[in-house]
Design an enzyme around this catalytic site. Structure first.
Site, short mmCIF file in Angstrom:
data_model
loop_
_atom_site.label_atom_id
_atom_site.label_comp_id
_atom_site.label_asym_id
_atom_site.label_seq_id
_atom_site.Cartn_x
_atom_site.Cartn_y
_atom_site.Cartn_z
N LYS A 279 0.85 -1.12 0.11
CA LYS A 279 -0.11 -0.11 0.07
C LYS A 279 0.92 1.28 -0.04
O LYS A 279 2.04 1.10 0.43
CB LYS A 279 -0.80 -0.14 1.28
CG LYS A 279 -2.03 -0.87 1.29
CD LYS A 279 -2.77 -0.74 2.70
CE LYS A 279 -3.97 -1.70 2.75
NZ LYS A 279 -4.91 -1.45 1.49
N ARG A 353 -10.45 -11.36 2.19
CA ARG A 353 -11.22 -12.43 1.55
C ARG A 353 -10.58 -13.60 1.44
O ARG A 353 -11.11 -14.79 1.70
CB ARG A 353 -11.78 -12.07 0.02
CG ARG A 353 -10.97 -11.95 -0.97
CD ARG A 353 -11.05 -11.08 -2.17
NE ARG A 353 -11.01 -9.81 -2.04
CZ ARG A 353 -11.45 -8.83 -2.84
NH1 ARG A 353 -11.80 -9.02 -3.96
NH2 ARG A 353 -11.30 -7.51 -2.51
#
Ligand code: BES
Ligand code: MN
Ligand code: ZN
Length: 504
Positions: A279, A353
């Site tokens: 990120k 996920r």
């Protein structure tokens, strides 16, 4: 803060401050506010006439009583327009009043029940909301600040009810509010804690303490057991970090021993650097909050244990860091989840996920039903809904409706996004059964479609709390930082399902 319900007259309670109220546009205050006004020679009416008190929502006017009534001070809070007044307005005005009073050094206070008379709201729910607003509104996180705070904390809140016969009933409402609010603040503490103080092992330790304090069953799966179970997706995410992953299991057994437990699954990424798909550094520190779903599950289990509904509930929290260590997952790697499905890792930053996939498989192996997962899952959900509400998606409309309603009751806004079949295509992989990123558009939905492959035919709802879980600036009765979102939704959901199970 201690909370008590007493019967009597608010002008006759010996406290540092009494809280009374006023709807916007009212010229002559009635009820308890009217009584205070009268005892103070009409000062409130005068301030209204001069436009100093308008009754706008969250307006707080502090008056000294100079010994004319028992409370040393009176805080007149504005309730806003009568037709717009809700239980969430109550949380909001109590938070505003409490914060003002804390700054003046008030240690104990008394309040009337806002909204229950002229406001037309239910007194029990109003009491619950006012306790929630006070405790949630006064929250601070100062654990790592060594300097003394500027002001002390308010120790006691007395809720003053005129009718003696209703005290016992309202005490129960106050207790419920207290439990909800303290659990919310407990989740906030976990989420605000820096990642070096809240590793996966620390999350497990915190959950263990909750379980032993509140009489819940507790166990943890270690990496070795995850391997035996075939949790390749969770282990894949964990392999880039030196911190061992933990899979936390907390059980509340309050219902029919034969009934399938309600299942909560909370994302427990204690720090999300993005992994090799790293990120940008600018707001990366906020990713200590990527275990907010897991914290909500642990805190809700605590609240449920305190409120004791007739239902079985099992909370699962897969916990790991997502770091780009030497052994980390690489984009393009293929993982195998517990149900045998293979996953192409298109982006290592779509780690939530992956861990939830295995957790949902495990939930199914325990026959938990219905299922709710709670996760700070996608930036896309923030793009769609901002910080105001969470997104909900699911394979069972009644469950989705129940989740939305449970949120509403707790003052937590939730908006449904569609789980249309067409979105499945976004997750198509050429090298595996599915890939973990569906690209930029409809990112919150493709993430939910991914999870749907693992919840399969179990009634399931997914809550994406990425926006409301962690605020960059104050929002209503929530200060900057962790909000504890979903604790009240999950707790209310368990209470509601205990009363009325879903029929599908
Ligand atoms: N934890 C993030 C989502 C997030 C972003 C939560 C901002 C709170 C604030 C999640 O793991 C993530 O990185 N999601 C990616 C998925 C993408 C790579 C498919 C996202 O939403 O950008
Ligand atoms: Mn991520
Ligand atoms: Zn994440």
């Amino acid at each position: 803060m201690e909370v008590k319900v007493i019967s009597g007259d608010v002008t006759k309670v010996k406290v540092d401050a009494a809280i009374v109220n006023l709807f916007e546009g009212v010229e002559k205050p009635g009820g308890a506010t009217g009584a205070v006004d009268k005892a103070l020679d009409g000062i409130i009416s005068k301030l209204i006439a001069e436009g100093e008190i308008k009754g706008k929502l969250n307006e707080v006017t502090l008056l000294h009583t100079m010994g004319r009534i028992e409370p040393e001070r009176v805080a007149v809070v504005g309730l806003g327009k009568r037709e717009k007044f809700t239980y969430d307005s109550i949380r909001s005005v109590m938070s505003a009043a409490c914060r003002t009073l804390r700054k003046t050094g008030v240690k104990n206070m008394a309040t009337i029940i806002h909204g229950a008379g002229a406001g037309g709201l239910d007194a029990e729910k109003a009491v619950q909301a006012l306790v929630e607003g006070s405790i949630i509104g006064l929250y601070t996180f100062r654990k790592h600040i060594t300097k003394d705070p500027e002001y002390g904390e308010i120790q006691e809140l007395l809720i003053v009810e005129r009718d003696k016969k209703r005290v016992t009933l309202l005490e129960q409402s106050a207790k419920r509010g207290w439990v909800m609010a303290e659990a919310t603040n407990f989740a906030r503490d976990m989420v605000n804690e820096p990642a070096n103080y809240m590793t996966p092992s620390d999350v497990a330790e915190t959950a263990r303490r909750v379980a032993s304090d509140w009489g819940l069953e507790f166990s943890v799966l270690e990496a070795k057991e995850m391997e035996e179970l075939g949790m390749g997706a969770l282990l894949g995410v964990a392999q880039g970090s030196k911190q061992p992953p933990k899979f936390i299991i907390i059980r509340y057994k309050g219902g029919d021993p034969e009934a399938k437990p309600l299942g909560f699954v909370g994302k427990g990424i204690t720090f999300d650097s993005g992994g090799i798909s790293i990120k940008p550094s600018e707001n990366m520190h906020e990713m200590k909050g990527d275990m907010a779903g897991g914290a909500a599950v642990i805190a809700a289990m605590r609240a449920i244990a305190e409120l004791k509904p007739w239902i079985n509930v099992t909370g699962l929290v897969p916990a790991t860091e997502n770091l780009p260590g030497g052994a980390a997952l690489k984009p393009g790697d293929v993982l195998r989840a517990m149900n045998g499905k293979t996953i192409e890792v298109a982006n290592t930053d779509a780690e939530g996920r992956l861990i939830l996939a295995d957790a949902l498989c495990y939930a199914k192996s325990l026959e938990l039903s219905p299922l709710v997962d709670i996760a700070t899952l996608t930036g896309s959900c923030i793009v769609a809904l901002g910080y105001v509400c969470s997104g909900v998606l699911g394979n069972d409309q009644e469950m989705v409706n129940r989740v939305i309603k449970a949120g509403e009751e707790g003052g937590e806004k939730i908006w449904q996004l569609p789980l249309y079949e067409e979105y499945k295509e976004l997750n198509k992989s050429e090298v595996a059964d599915i890939k973990n990123s569906g690209g930029r558009y409809a990112g919150a939905i493709s993430a939910a479609q991914f999870l749907a492959e693992f919840s399969e035919d179990t009634p399931w709802a997914h809550l994406d709390i990425a926006g409301p879980s962690f605020l960059r600036k104050e929002q209503g009765y929530l200060i900057k930082g962790a909000t504890g979102v979903a604790v009240r939704t999950l707790t209310n959901l368990a209470l509601a399902l205990a009363e009325k199970p879903i029929t599908s």
